[in-house]
Scaffold this motif. Structure first.
Motif, PDB file in Angstrom:
ATOM      1  N   MET A   1      40.689  40.453  28.319  1.00 11.78           N
ATOM      2  CA  MET A   1      41.304  41.564  29.005  1.00 11.78           C
ATOM      3  C   MET A   1      42.136  42.410  28.060  1.00 11.78           C
ATOM      4  O   MET A   1      42.469  43.541  28.359  1.00 11.78           O
ATOM      5  CB  MET A   1      42.201  41.071  30.139  1.00 11.78           C
ATOM      6  N   ARG A  81      40.195  51.434  36.360  1.00 13.63           N
ATOM      7  CA  ARG A  81      39.638  50.178  36.837  1.00 13.63           C
ATOM      8  C   ARG A  81      39.973  49.020  35.903  1.00 13.63           C
ATOM      9  O   ARG A  81      40.339  47.925  36.357  1.00 13.63           O
ATOM     10  CB  ARG A  81      38.116  50.300  36.978  1.00 13.63           C
ATOM     11  N   ASP A  85      42.213  45.891  37.015  1.00 16.04           N
ATOM     12  CA  ASP A  85      41.673  44.530  36.949  1.00 16.04           C
ATOM     13  C   ASP A  85      42.559  43.622  36.109  1.00 16.04           C
ATOM     14  O   ASP A  85      42.779  42.453  36.453  1.00 16.04           O
ATOM     15  CB  ASP A  85      40.255  44.549  36.371  1.00 16.04           C
ATOM     16  N   ALA A  89      44.462  40.269  37.404  1.00 19.47           N
ATOM     17  CA  ALA A  89      44.286  38.985  36.721  1.00 19.47           C
ATOM     18  C   ALA A  89      45.632  38.413  36.279  1.00 19.47           C
ATOM     19  O   ALA A  89      45.892  37.211  36.417  1.00 19.47           O
ATOM     20  CB  ALA A  89      43.364  39.155  35.518  1.00 19.47           C
TER      21      ALA A  89
END
Length: 315
Positions: A1, A81, A85, A89
């Protein structure tokens, strides 16, 4: 990420996308920098690095106004997005680490499910009300199989002389005496304060099903003492065995803890050398316990540090 590949070799950092979105939302580099708590040169440098990685300018800067280029407009929905996300997370992980959500999967033998486990789970629930509890009840071999199959995180098992599977660690946590349970309304199983093991030969036994830990332990003790047991009822698990004894069908050798809240049953100690068993807390070797499971392990050990019933010794 934290970052992702762009064009096979460049790297785009999540922080750069946050800077990009801040400029979009404020329409101004200086205001975006202030909102982010960084200097304006730092922000500009990160945006420039992002533009270099993508190979296109993202903003038009005309007379102090900042507007998106075609490339910037194309990036915007993807940036939103990806950042959203990442935030989801992060929050999910924080909730799990902070024990605000998650699940713990505990395995325990039936005798412990009816004695020790309820009190431990009540204590755990009071401290961690949002953690889901999943309890598997079964004999030690089944619980060991569940640990190895990764369907259980922790298991309370009966320690055996041969140890456990090398893929597991099992730490002894307590030792308890076994007693002879009989119906309180009926005559005691012996005239003495303690029942000699040989006296079991003259009593009708309520016996657990094959594969049950206590069945194996009782039959082995009978064999060593030269006693041939006589079964009145055979094949139940803990609750059924205790109910059969309450009904006056016979006596049973059980852990003393299970009789704590059974006023219809009488506990008669076994004369020396008696019978006792060691209980262990098992988990997979070299595996880091999930946060919820580790919290339950600590709760269990804290509970064992408090007062325990007579005949039970914390290890």
């Amino acid at each position: 990420m934290g970052e992702g590949s762009i064009d096979g070799g460049y790297r785009v950092q999540l922080q750069q996308l946050r800077y990009f979105l801040a400029v979009v939302e404020t329409g101004h580099f200086t205001q975006a920098a202030g909102h982010l708590g960084v200097s304006q040169p730092t922000l500009s440098k990160q945006i420039h690095t992002l533009e270099s990685a993508l190979g296109a300018p993202l903003f038009d800067r005309i007379r102090g106004a900042v507007t998106l280029t075609t490339a910037g407009s194309a990036l915007l929905p993807y940036a939103r997005r990806m950042v959203a996300d990442a935030d989801v997370a992060r929050d999910e992980v924080r909730d799990i680490v902070g024990l605000r959500r998650g699940e713990v999967r505990l395995g325990a033998t039936p005798s412990l499910c009816s004695s020790l486990v309820p009190a431990v789970l009540r204590r755990f629930r009071a401290a961690h009300p949002d953690i889901a509890l999943n309890v598997t009840e079964g004999g030690s071999p089944d619980l060991i199989a569940g640990l190895l199959a990764h369907t259980i995180d922790l298991a309370l098992i009966v320690a055996s002389e041969g140890g456990v599977d090398p893929g597991l660690e099992a730490a002894p946590i307590l030792r308890e005496n076994l007693v002879v349970a009989s119906a309180a309304a009926g005559p005691p199983p012996t005239e003495n304060a303690q029942l000699a093991f040989g006296e079991l030969e003259h009593l009708s036994l309520v016996m657990f099903r094959p594969g049950y830990d206590l069945r194996d332990a009782t039959l082995e003790a009978c064999r060593r003492a030269g006693v041939t047991p006589r079964f009145a009822v055979e094949g139940g698990e803990m609750d059924a065995v205790l109910a059969f004894v309450e009904a006056g069908l016979g006596v049973a050798v059980v852990p003393g803890m299970v009789l704590a809240n059974r006023p219809l049953l009488r506990a008669t100690p076994l004369a020396p050398p008696g019978m006792r068993r060691t209980l262990a807390l098992a988990h997979r070797r070299r595996a880091v316990l999930p946060h919820a499971a580790e919290a339950l392990r600590v709760t269990l050990l804290d509970h064992l540090g408090d007062a325990l019933p007579a005949g039970v010794q914390a290890l």
